[in-house]
Design a protein around this motif. Structure first.
Motif, PDB file in Angstrom:
ATOM      1  N   ASP A  42     -10.548   7.014   4.997  1.00 56.15           N
ATOM      2  CA  ASP A  42     -10.383   4.926   5.055  1.00 56.15           C
ATOM      3  C   ASP A  42     -10.928   5.073   3.635  1.00 56.15           C
ATOM      4  O   ASP A  42     -10.297   3.964   2.917  1.00 56.15           O
ATOM      5  CB  ASP A  42     -10.965   4.756   6.086  1.00 56.15           C
ATOM      6  CG  ASP A  42     -10.491   4.708   7.102  1.00 56.15           C
ATOM      7  OD1 ASP A  42      -9.681   4.970   7.633  1.00 56.15           O
ATOM      8  OD2 ASP A  42     -11.074   4.413   8.331  1.00 56.15           O
ATOM      9  N   HIS A  43     -11.529   5.393   3.188  1.00 60.53           N
ATOM     10  CA  HIS A  43     -11.752   5.397   1.893  1.00 60.53           C
ATOM     11  C   HIS A  43     -10.760   6.474   0.621  1.00 60.53           C
ATOM     12  O   HIS A  43     -11.288   6.229  -1.027  1.00 60.53           O
ATOM     13  CB  HIS A  43     -13.179   5.911   1.278  1.00 60.53           C
ATOM     14  CG  HIS A  43     -14.122   5.576   1.660  1.00 60.53           C
ATOM     15  ND1 HIS A  43     -14.856   4.009   1.804  1.00 60.53           N
ATOM     16  CD2 HIS A  43     -14.360   6.006   3.306  1.00 60.53           C
ATOM     17  CE1 HIS A  43     -15.557   3.570   3.436  1.00 60.53           C
ATOM     18  NE2 HIS A  43     -15.096   5.321   4.306  1.00 60.53           N
ATOM     19  N   MET A  44      -9.924   6.869   0.964  1.00 57.10           N
ATOM     20  CA  MET A  44      -8.777   8.044  -0.055  1.00 57.10           C
ATOM     21  C   MET A  44      -8.561   6.545  -1.491  1.00 57.10           C
ATOM     22  O   MET A  44      -7.817   5.430  -0.233  1.00 57.10           O
ATOM     23  CB  MET A  44      -7.491   8.092   0.577  1.00 57.10           C
ATOM     24  CG  MET A  44      -6.795   8.395  -0.381  1.00 57.10           C
ATOM     25  SD  MET A  44      -5.610   9.053   0.820  1.00 57.10           S
ATOM     26  CE  MET A  44      -6.029   9.738   2.320  1.00 57.10           C
ATOM     27  N   ARG A  45      -8.369   6.981  -1.944  1.00 57.20           N
ATOM     28  CA  ARG A  45      -7.779   6.138  -3.274  1.00 57.20           C
ATOM     29  C   ARG A  45      -6.615   6.733  -3.537  1.00 57.20           C
ATOM     30  O   ARG A  45      -6.801   7.974  -4.504  1.00 57.20           O
ATOM     31  CB  ARG A  45      -9.003   5.438  -4.513  1.00 57.20           C
ATOM     32  CG  ARG A  45     -10.123   4.719  -3.981  1.00 57.20           C
ATOM     33  CD  ARG A  45     -10.965   4.997  -4.602  1.00 57.20           C
ATOM     34  NE  ARG A  45     -12.032   5.881  -5.756  1.00 57.20           N
ATOM     35  CZ  ARG A  45     -12.877   6.623  -5.246  1.00 57.20           C
ATOM     36  NH1 ARG A  45     -13.279   6.020  -4.135  1.00 57.20           N
ATOM     37  NH2 ARG A  45     -13.256   7.956  -6.059  1.00 57.20           N
ATOM     38  N   VAL A  46      -6.140   6.242  -4.282  1.00 54.19           N
ATOM     39  CA  VAL A  46      -4.138   6.300  -5.703  1.00 54.19           C
ATOM     40  C   VAL A  46      -4.085   5.161  -6.080  1.00 54.19           C
ATOM     41  O   VAL A  46      -5.034   3.964  -5.934  1.00 54.19           O
ATOM     42  CB  VAL A  46      -3.044   6.507  -4.966  1.00 54.19           C
ATOM     43  CG1 VAL A  46      -3.384   7.745  -3.698  1.00 54.19           C
ATOM     44  CG2 VAL A  46      -2.694   5.535  -3.829  1.00 54.19           C
ATOM     45  N   GLU A  47      -3.593   5.957  -7.511  1.00 56.17           N
ATOM     46  CA  GLU A  47      -3.486   4.794  -8.911  1.00 56.17           C
ATOM     47  C   GLU A  47      -1.934   4.258  -8.264  1.00 56.17           C
ATOM     48  O   GLU A  47      -0.774   4.227  -7.892  1.00 56.17           O
ATOM     49  CB  GLU A  47      -2.597   5.879 -10.264  1.00 56.17           C
ATOM     50  CG  GLU A  47      -4.411   6.224 -10.613  1.00 56.17           C
ATOM     51  CD  GLU A  47      -5.447   5.186 -11.019  1.00 56.17           C
ATOM     52  OE1 GLU A  47      -4.954   4.855 -11.858  1.00 56.17           O
ATOM     53  OE2 GLU A  47      -6.450   5.759 -10.298  1.00 56.17           O
ATOM     54  N   PRO A  48      -2.301   2.502  -8.491  1.00 57.75           N
ATOM     55  CA  PRO A  48      -1.077   2.111  -8.049  1.00 57.75           C
ATOM     56  C   PRO A  48       0.221   2.359  -8.997  1.00 57.75           C
ATOM     57  O   PRO A  48       1.511   1.606  -8.596  1.00 57.75           O
ATOM     58  CB  PRO A  48      -1.872   0.301  -8.363  1.00 57.75           C
ATOM     59  CG  PRO A  48      -2.610   0.364  -9.191  1.00 57.75           C
ATOM     60  CD  PRO A  48      -3.830   2.080  -8.897  1.00 57.75           C
ATOM     61  N   ASP A  49       0.272   2.287 -10.459  1.00 57.05           N
ATOM     62  CA  ASP A  49       0.955   3.088 -10.961  1.00 57.05           C
ATOM     63  C   ASP A  49       1.484   4.184 -10.846  1.00 57.05           C
ATOM     64  O   ASP A  49       2.464   5.146 -12.038  1.00 57.05           O
ATOM     65  CB  ASP A  49       0.872   1.990 -12.480  1.00 57.05           C
ATOM     66  CG  ASP A  49      -0.391   3.269 -12.895  1.00 57.05           C
ATOM     67  OD1 ASP A  49      -1.240   3.643 -12.693  1.00 57.05           O
ATOM     68  OD2 ASP A  49      -0.251   3.854 -14.226  1.00 57.05           O
ATOM     69  N   ALA A  81       0.568   4.891  -0.585  1.00 55.53           N
ATOM     70  CA  ALA A  81       1.611   5.177  -0.859  1.00 55.53           C
ATOM     71  C   ALA A  81       2.741   4.007  -1.880  1.00 55.53           C
ATOM     72  O   ALA A  81       3.390   4.103  -2.525  1.00 55.53           O
ATOM     73  CB  ALA A  81       2.315   6.118  -0.688  1.00 55.53           C
ATOM     74  N   GLY A  82       2.769   2.663  -0.669  1.00 59.97           N
ATOM     75  CA  GLY A  82       3.799   1.225  -0.618  1.00 59.97           C
ATOM     76  C   GLY A  82       5.016   2.328  -1.407  1.00 59.97           C
ATOM     77  O   GLY A  82       6.088   1.848  -1.834  1.00 59.97           O
ATOM     78  N   GLY A  83       5.400   3.722  -0.467  1.00 59.02           N
ATOM     79  CA  GLY A  83       7.028   3.668  -0.663  1.00 59.02           C
ATOM     80  C   GLY A  83       7.405   4.730  -1.357  1.00 59.02           C
ATOM     81  O   GLY A  83       8.844   5.696  -1.749  1.00 59.02           O
ATOM     82  N   ARG A  84       6.595   5.066  -2.510  1.00 61.75           N
ATOM     83  CA  ARG A  84       6.784   6.040  -3.339  1.00 61.75           C
ATOM     84  C   ARG A  84       6.480   7.965  -2.378  1.00 61.75           C
ATOM     85  O   ARG A  84       6.278   7.916  -1.630  1.00 61.75           O
ATOM     86  CB  ARG A  84       5.654   6.285  -4.149  1.00 61.75           C
ATOM     87  CG  ARG A  84       4.816   4.574  -5.243  1.00 61.75           C
ATOM     88  CD  ARG A  84       4.168   4.753  -6.152  1.00 61.75           C
ATOM     89  NE  ARG A  84       3.152   4.171  -5.584  1.00 61.75           N
ATOM     90  CZ  ARG A  84       1.954   3.951  -5.176  1.00 61.75           C
ATOM     91  NH1 ARG A  84       1.471   4.557  -6.650  1.00 61.75           N
ATOM     92  NH2 ARG A  84       1.320   3.768  -4.831  1.00 61.75           N
ATOM     93  N   ARG A  85       7.207   8.713  -3.159  1.00 59.29           N
ATOM     94  CA  ARG A  85       6.857  10.233  -2.617  1.00 59.29           C
ATOM     95  C   ARG A  85       5.668  10.252  -2.193  1.00 59.29           C
ATOM     96  O   ARG A  85       4.790  10.714  -3.259  1.00 59.29           O
ATOM     97  CB  ARG A  85       7.821  10.904  -3.977  1.00 59.29           C
ATOM     98  CG  ARG A  85       8.333  11.976  -2.851  1.00 59.29           C
ATOM     99  CD  ARG A  85       8.697  13.307  -4.111  1.00 59.29           C
ATOM    100  NE  ARG A  85       9.006  14.575  -3.567  1.00 59.29           N
ATOM    101  CZ  ARG A  85       9.004  15.764  -4.215  1.00 59.29           C
ATOM    102  NH1 ARG A  85       9.033  15.794  -5.369  1.00 59.29           N
ATOM    103  NH2 ARG A  85       9.162  17.042  -3.761  1.00 59.29           N
TER     104      ARG A  85
END
Length: 110
Positions: A42-49, A81-85
């Motif tokens: 639940d704390h996972m982070r990814v870069e928005p760009d 991911a919002g639709g990203r691969r």
């Protein structure tokens, strides 16, 4: 690149740990977030760009199939991911880091 990254981050860890890796447009690593596979997804982070995101899971027991926690973490990554691969990798001292194919059907179930 995924094998070198898994070796550097996951090789000498003997409990379930995962990494969320954000990859840029040119294939560069934008960020890496290590977290406890079982309790901290639940704390996972990814870069928005990020152009794509990877989930790397250490299977210290040598298991070659996804843990239930991996599926939960994939679900969270899909939201982020919002639709990203998305790409999924398993790593273990028993085998080299390998990619797990993620079908659209599996991702739709998540």
């Amino acid at each position: 690149m995924h094998q070198r990254l898994a070796k550097a981050l996951l090789e000498d860890i003997y409990y379930p740990v995962s990494a969320a890796v954000s990859i840029g447009e040119k294939g560069e690593i934008l960020s890496v977030h290590l977290f406890d596979t079982l309790f901290c997804g639940d704390h996972m982070r990814v870069e928005p760009d990020a152009a794509e995101v990877w989930l790397m899971s250490q299977h210290n027991d040598g298991g070659r199939t996804l843990y239930d926690a991996d599926l939960q973490n994939l679900r969270r990554m899909r939201q982020l991911a919002g639709g990203r691969r998305i790409r999924m990798f398993l790593a273990s001292e028993e085998y080299a880091c390998r990619e797990i194919g993620l079908s659209e059907d599996l991702l739709d179930v998540l």
